[in-house]
Design a protein around this motif. Structure first.
Motif, PDB file in Angstrom:
ATOM      1  N   GLU A 164      11.662  66.887  26.457  1.00 18.83           N
ATOM      2  CA  GLU A 164      12.576  66.318  26.991  1.00 18.83           C
ATOM      3  C   GLU A 164      13.906  65.857  26.503  1.00 18.83           C
ATOM      4  OE1 GLU A 164      10.723  66.532  30.675  1.00 18.83           O
ATOM      5  OE2 GLU A 164      12.573  65.471  30.626  1.00 18.83           O
ATOM      6  N   ARG A 165      15.178  66.084  26.870  1.00 20.54           N
ATOM      7  CA  ARG A 165      16.387  65.644  26.223  1.00 20.54           C
ATOM      8  C   ARG A 165      16.293  64.066  26.086  1.00 20.54           C
ATOM      9  NH1 ARG A 165      21.420  67.527  29.396  1.00 20.54           N
ATOM     10  NH2 ARG A 165      20.785  65.857  30.901  1.00 20.54           N
ATOM     11  N   GLU A 166      16.749  63.864  24.886  1.00 22.61           N
ATOM     12  CA  GLU A 166      16.678  62.460  24.507  1.00 22.61           C
ATOM     13  C   GLU A 166      17.884  61.873  23.835  1.00 22.61           C
ATOM     14  OE1 GLU A 166      13.891  61.725  21.396  1.00 22.61           O
ATOM     15  OE2 GLU A 166      14.714  63.129  19.908  1.00 22.61           O
ATOM     16  N   PHE A 167      18.097  60.628  24.155  1.00 24.12           N
ATOM     17  CA  PHE A 167      19.094  59.902  23.629  1.00 24.12           C
ATOM     18  C   PHE A 167      19.215  59.938  22.286  1.00 24.12           C
ATOM     19  CE2 PHE A 167      22.810  56.935  23.661  1.00 24.12           C
ATOM     20  CZ  PHE A 167      22.249  55.992  22.519  1.00 24.12           C
ATOM     21  N   VAL A 168      20.410  60.080  21.483  1.00 25.92           N
ATOM     22  CA  VAL A 168      20.428  59.945  19.855  1.00 25.92           C
ATOM     23  C   VAL A 168      21.446  58.710  19.803  1.00 25.92           C
ATOM     24  CG1 VAL A 168      21.255  61.039  17.846  1.00 25.92           C
ATOM     25  CG2 VAL A 168      20.020  62.317  19.584  1.00 25.92           C
ATOM     26  N   VAL A 169      22.639  58.671  20.219  1.00 20.17           N
ATOM     27  CA  VAL A 169      23.590  57.883  19.750  1.00 20.17           C
ATOM     28  C   VAL A 169      24.737  57.681  20.749  1.00 20.17           C
ATOM     29  CG1 VAL A 169      24.751  59.360  18.399  1.00 20.17           C
ATOM     30  CG2 VAL A 169      24.808  56.862  17.797  1.00 20.17           C
ATOM     31  N   ARG A 170      25.492  56.626  20.805  1.00 16.42           N
ATOM     32  CA  ARG A 170      26.512  56.419  21.912  1.00 16.42           C
ATOM     33  C   ARG A 170      27.624  55.563  21.091  1.00 16.42           C
ATOM     34  NH1 ARG A 170      24.294  53.465  25.554  1.00 16.42           N
ATOM     35  NH2 ARG A 170      25.057  51.602  24.957  1.00 16.42           N
ATOM     36  N   ILE A 171      28.861  55.766  21.444  1.00 11.51           N
ATOM     37  CA  ILE A 171      30.137  55.091  20.662  1.00 11.51           C
ATOM     38  C   ILE A 171      31.102  54.889  21.816  1.00 11.51           C
ATOM     39  CG2 ILE A 171      31.287  57.087  19.923  1.00 11.51           C
ATOM     40  CD1 ILE A 171      32.174  55.253  17.520  1.00 11.51           C
ATOM     41  N   LYS A 172      31.444  53.523  22.056  1.00 12.97           N
ATOM     42  CA  LYS A 172      32.608  53.331  22.901  1.00 12.97           C
ATOM     43  C   LYS A 172      33.951  53.646  22.290  1.00 12.97           C
ATOM     44  CE  LYS A 172      30.489  49.697  25.579  1.00 12.97           C
ATOM     45  NZ  LYS A 172      30.451  48.664  26.287  1.00 12.97           N
ATOM     46  N   TRP A 173      34.981  54.059  23.358  1.00 11.99           N
ATOM     47  CA  TRP A 173      36.219  54.500  22.819  1.00 11.99           C
ATOM     48  C   TRP A 173      36.968  53.484  22.257  1.00 11.99           C
ATOM     49  CZ3 TRP A 173      37.224  59.345  21.649  1.00 11.99           C
ATOM     50  CH2 TRP A 173      36.671  60.463  22.254  1.00 11.99           C
ATOM     51  N   ILE A 174      36.642  52.312  23.114  1.00  9.22           N
ATOM     52  CA  ILE A 174      37.662  51.138  22.817  1.00  9.22           C
ATOM     53  C   ILE A 174      36.525  50.094  21.985  1.00  9.22           C
ATOM     54  CG2 ILE A 174      38.556  49.167  23.520  1.00  9.22           C
ATOM     55  CD1 ILE A 174      40.118  51.791  24.200  1.00  9.22           C
ATOM     56  N   GLY A 175      36.754  49.631  20.714  1.00  7.69           N
ATOM     57  CA  GLY A 175      36.265  48.926  19.827  1.00  7.69           C
ATOM     58  C   GLY A 175      35.107  49.744  19.071  1.00  7.69           C
ATOM     59  N   GLY A 176      34.741  50.834  19.273  1.00 11.23           N
ATOM     60  CA  GLY A 176      33.702  51.416  18.521  1.00 11.23           C
ATOM     61  C   GLY A 176      32.499  51.027  18.384  1.00 11.23           C
ATOM     62  N   ILE A 177      31.843  50.144  19.613  1.00  2.54           N
ATOM     63  CA  ILE A 177      30.845  49.785  19.621  1.00  2.54           C
ATOM     64  C   ILE A 177      29.557  51.032  19.800  1.00  2.54           C
ATOM     65  CG2 ILE A 177      28.866  48.350  21.011  1.00  2.54           C
ATOM     66  CD1 ILE A 177      31.486  46.622  21.876  1.00  2.54           C
ATOM     67  N   THR A 178      28.548  50.710  18.859  1.00  2.46           N
ATOM     68  CA  THR A 178      27.730  51.817  18.629  1.00  2.46           C
ATOM     69  C   THR A 178      26.241  51.549  19.206  1.00  2.46           C
ATOM     70  OG1 THR A 178      26.974  51.314  16.564  1.00  2.46           O
ATOM     71  CG2 THR A 178      28.893  53.111  16.903  1.00  2.46           C
ATOM     72  N   SER A 179      25.347  52.333  19.526  1.00  2.00           N
ATOM     73  CA  SER A 179      24.063  52.184  19.934  1.00  2.00           C
ATOM     74  C   SER A 179      23.250  53.552  19.495  1.00  2.00           C
ATOM     75  CB  SER A 179      23.912  52.008  21.267  1.00  2.00           C
ATOM     76  OG  SER A 179      22.399  51.849  21.670  1.00  2.00           O
ATOM     77  N   TYR A 180      22.230  53.200  18.777  1.00  2.00           N
ATOM     78  CA  TYR A 180      21.454  54.367  18.130  1.00  2.00           C
ATOM     79  C   TYR A 180      20.111  54.283  18.565  1.00  2.00           C
ATOM     80  CZ  TYR A 180      25.142  55.163  14.375  1.00  2.00           C
ATOM     81  OH  TYR A 180      26.440  55.264  13.718  1.00  2.00           O
ATOM     82  N   ALA A 181      19.369  55.543  18.699  1.00  2.00           N
ATOM     83  CA  ALA A 181      17.824  55.690  18.755  1.00  2.00           C
ATOM     84  C   ALA A 181      17.280  55.276  17.560  1.00  2.00           C
ATOM     85  CB  ALA A 181      17.702  57.031  19.292  1.00  2.00           C
ATOM     86  N   ASP A 182      16.184  54.486  17.833  1.00  2.00           N
ATOM     87  CA  ASP A 182      15.473  54.010  16.478  1.00  2.00           C
ATOM     88  C   ASP A 182      15.055  54.977  15.544  1.00  2.00           C
ATOM     89  OD1 ASP A 182      13.236  51.664  18.348  1.00  2.00           O
ATOM     90  OD2 ASP A 182      15.325  51.673  17.440  1.00  2.00           O
ATOM     91  N   SER A 183      14.916  56.401  16.138  1.00  2.00           N
ATOM     92  CA  SER A 183      14.409  57.650  15.229  1.00  2.00           C
ATOM     93  C   SER A 183      15.506  57.985  14.295  1.00  2.00           C
ATOM     94  CB  SER A 183      13.997  58.637  16.017  1.00  2.00           C
ATOM     95  OG  SER A 183      15.030  58.920  17.085  1.00  2.00           O
ATOM     96  N   VAL A 184      16.743  57.776  14.353  1.00  2.00           N
ATOM     97  CA  VAL A 184      17.933  58.249  13.775  1.00  2.00           C
ATOM     98  C   VAL A 184      18.613  56.991  12.964  1.00  2.00           C
ATOM     99  CG1 VAL A 184      18.314  60.082  15.170  1.00  2.00           C
ATOM    100  CG2 VAL A 184      19.783  58.214  15.342  1.00  2.00           C
ATOM    101  N   LYS A 185      18.359  55.824  13.075  1.00  2.00           N
ATOM    102  CA  LYS A 185      18.886  54.836  12.484  1.00  2.00           C
ATOM    103  C   LYS A 185      18.815  54.868  10.894  1.00  2.00           C
ATOM    104  CE  LYS A 185      18.521  50.956  16.123  1.00  2.00           C
ATOM    105  NZ  LYS A 185      17.891  49.840  16.659  1.00  2.00           N
TER     106      LYS A 185
END
Length: 119
Positions: A44-65
């Motif tokens: 299945e397709r899986e989430f890796v990481v996300r970043i917000k345009w404003i503020g640059g807040i990020t969220s990572y999957a545990d597998s890539v942290k």
């Protein structure tokens, strides 16, 4: 509409690095974040990481942290994914996606770029 174009994939040995880019154009103001996803063969397709345009807040999957780093260039609506210490299990097609403000879903997707990590 938002158009997304990825680049930077390729073949690398385990332990190596690659940098992916995702250039956004069109109604980019309709998005508030950009994400990277990946899909390996038969999975299945899986989430890796996300970043917000404003503020640059990020969220990572545990597998890539600790190995992957996302960044953005707001002036050019470009998002980057620096991938270090790559493993064979990172092999996949990597997609960037735009998170729409109105729906809070990833409504825009790039065509994908292949990343292959050899052991």
């Amino acid at each position: 509409q938002v158009q997304l174009v990825e680049s930077g994939g390729g073949l690398v040995q385990a332990g190596g690095s690659l940098r992916l880019s995702c250039a956004a154009s069109g109604r980019t103001f309709s998005t508030n974040a950009m994400g990277w996803f990946r899909q390996a063969p038969g999975k299945e397709r899986e989430f890796v990481v996300r970043i917000k345009w404003i503020g640059g807040i990020t969220s990572y999957a545990d597998s890539v942290k600790g190995r992957f780093t996302i960044s953005r260039d707001n002036a050019n609506y470009t998002v980057y994914l620096q991938m270090n210490s790559l493993k064979p299990e990172d092999t996949a097609v990597y997609y960037c996606a735009g998170l729409t403000i109105a729906t809070m879903t990833y409504d825009y997707w790039g065509q994908g770029t292949q990343v292959t990590v050899s052991s």
